[in-house]
Write a protein that holds these residues in place. Sequence first.
Motif, PDB file in Angstrom:
ATOM      1  N   ASN A  38       0.211  -1.391   0.001  1.00 16.40           N
ATOM      2  CA  ASN A  38       0.418   0.002  -0.235  1.00 16.40           C
ATOM      3  C   ASN A  38       1.110   1.222  -0.103  1.00 16.40           C
ATOM      4  OD1 ASN A  38      -2.394   1.360  -0.263  1.00 16.40           O
ATOM      5  ND2 ASN A  38      -2.328   1.662   1.986  1.00 16.40           N
ATOM      6  N   TYR A  39       1.547   1.547   0.503  1.00 13.79           N
ATOM      7  CA  TYR A  39       3.038   2.319   0.884  1.00 13.79           C
ATOM      8  C   TYR A  39       3.347   2.734  -0.310  1.00 13.79           C
ATOM      9  CZ  TYR A  39       6.774   5.222   2.053  1.00 13.79           C
ATOM     10  OH  TYR A  39       7.878   5.960   2.375  1.00 13.79           O
ATOM     11  N   ALA A  40       4.104   1.393  -1.001  1.00 15.79           N
ATOM     12  CA  ALA A  40       4.772   1.715  -2.180  1.00 15.79           C
ATOM     13  C   ALA A  40       3.463   2.209  -3.686  1.00 15.79           C
ATOM     14  CB  ALA A  40       5.412   0.388  -3.063  1.00 15.79           C
ATOM     15  N   LYS A  41       2.101   1.460  -3.631  1.00 22.78           N
ATOM     16  CA  LYS A  41       0.963   2.165  -4.408  1.00 22.78           C
ATOM     17  C   LYS A  41       1.357   3.555  -4.588  1.00 22.78           C
ATOM     18  CE  LYS A  41      -1.646  -0.844  -4.146  1.00 22.78           C
ATOM     19  NZ  LYS A  41      -3.293  -1.197  -4.294  1.00 22.78           N
ATOM     20  N   HIS A  42       1.055   4.482  -3.393  1.00 17.35           N
ATOM     21  CA  HIS A  42       1.195   5.597  -3.118  1.00 17.35           C
ATOM     22  C   HIS A  42       2.178   6.125  -2.984  1.00 17.35           C
ATOM     23  CE1 HIS A  42      -2.660   3.689  -1.676  1.00 17.35           C
ATOM     24  NE2 HIS A  42      -2.526   4.926  -2.116  1.00 17.35           N
ATOM     25  N   GLN A  43       3.715   5.503  -3.670  1.00 21.79           N
ATOM     26  CA  GLN A  43       4.820   6.886  -3.668  1.00 21.79           C
ATOM     27  C   GLN A  43       4.829   7.711  -4.838  1.00 21.79           C
ATOM     28  OE1 GLN A  43       6.371   7.833  -0.035  1.00 21.79           O
ATOM     29  NE2 GLN A  43       4.050   6.809   0.266  1.00 21.79           N
ATOM     30  N   ALA A  58      14.513   3.458  -3.066  1.00 22.16           N
ATOM     31  CA  ALA A  58      14.583   4.556  -2.826  1.00 22.16           C
ATOM     32  C   ALA A  58      13.157   4.618  -1.376  1.00 22.16           C
ATOM     33  CB  ALA A  58      14.468   5.585  -3.777  1.00 22.16           C
ATOM     34  N   ILE A  59      11.409   3.795  -2.699  1.00 16.49           N
ATOM     35  CA  ILE A  59      10.394   3.852  -2.222  1.00 16.49           C
ATOM     36  C   ILE A  59      10.792   2.926  -0.647  1.00 16.49           C
ATOM     37  CG2 ILE A  59       8.442   2.607  -2.258  1.00 16.49           C
ATOM     38  CD1 ILE A  59       8.459   3.513  -5.144  1.00 16.49           C
ATOM     39  N   TYR A  60      11.657   1.672  -0.550  1.00 15.74           N
ATOM     40  CA  TYR A  60      11.769   0.810   0.682  1.00 15.74           C
ATOM     41  C   TYR A  60      12.489   1.220   1.323  1.00 15.74           C
ATOM     42  CZ  TYR A  60      13.703  -3.011   2.679  1.00 15.74           C
ATOM     43  OH  TYR A  60      14.340  -4.067   3.979  1.00 15.74           O
ATOM     44  N   LEU A  61      13.642   1.575   1.292  1.00 19.57           N
ATOM     45  CA  LEU A  61      14.800   2.282   2.015  1.00 19.57           C
ATOM     46  C   LEU A  61      13.471   3.406   3.294  1.00 19.57           C
ATOM     47  CD1 LEU A  61      18.010   2.821   0.539  1.00 19.57           C
ATOM     48  CD2 LEU A  61      17.452   0.937   2.203  1.00 19.57           C
ATOM     49  N   GLU A  62      12.962   3.865   2.382  1.00  9.59           N
ATOM     50  CA  GLU A  62      11.783   4.743   3.355  1.00  9.59           C
ATOM     51  C   GLU A  62      10.520   4.533   4.044  1.00  9.59           C
ATOM     52  OE1 GLU A  62       9.038   8.402   2.341  1.00  9.59           O
ATOM     53  OE2 GLU A  62      10.806   9.077   0.954  1.00  9.59           O
TER      54      GLU A  62
END
Length: 145
Positions: A38-43, A58-62
Amino acid sequence: MRSALPELVSKMPINERSVFLSRFMRLFEQNMKPLFINYAKHQSQDTYDDLDDNEKMAIYLEWISNLYDNLGFRVQTRLRSNRGAMTVKKCSWSPNRPQDVFLCLICQSIMRLTYSWTKIPGSVKEEPTTGILQSVCKFDYDMDS
């Protein structure tokens, strides 16, 4: 999790720890993988699967940084040319259980499992000093391996 886990595993016999780790990781994945997706989908404006590996990293590390920050760890991340890193500068478990490296195995398992969700090739490795409840632990993500 931060307060209950060290207390729980400290009283657990050694021979039961592998079963606990397997069950813990299954529950962790059931609960956390949907949050990551869900987080990755909205980034990004683009679909996650259409992003390049550096954008995914970058998304994963955040996301992983936020997860550990919320558990009371102090972390720092970095991303450079197909390599990512996360450094844990303050382990919130080590002051309570300075000799229990099982907590480090849980952390290492979390890193490997969550990285597998990213769909990025490569691997995550901990530095040799990681896993002995040091004040600093480092995980390296090599997207080329």
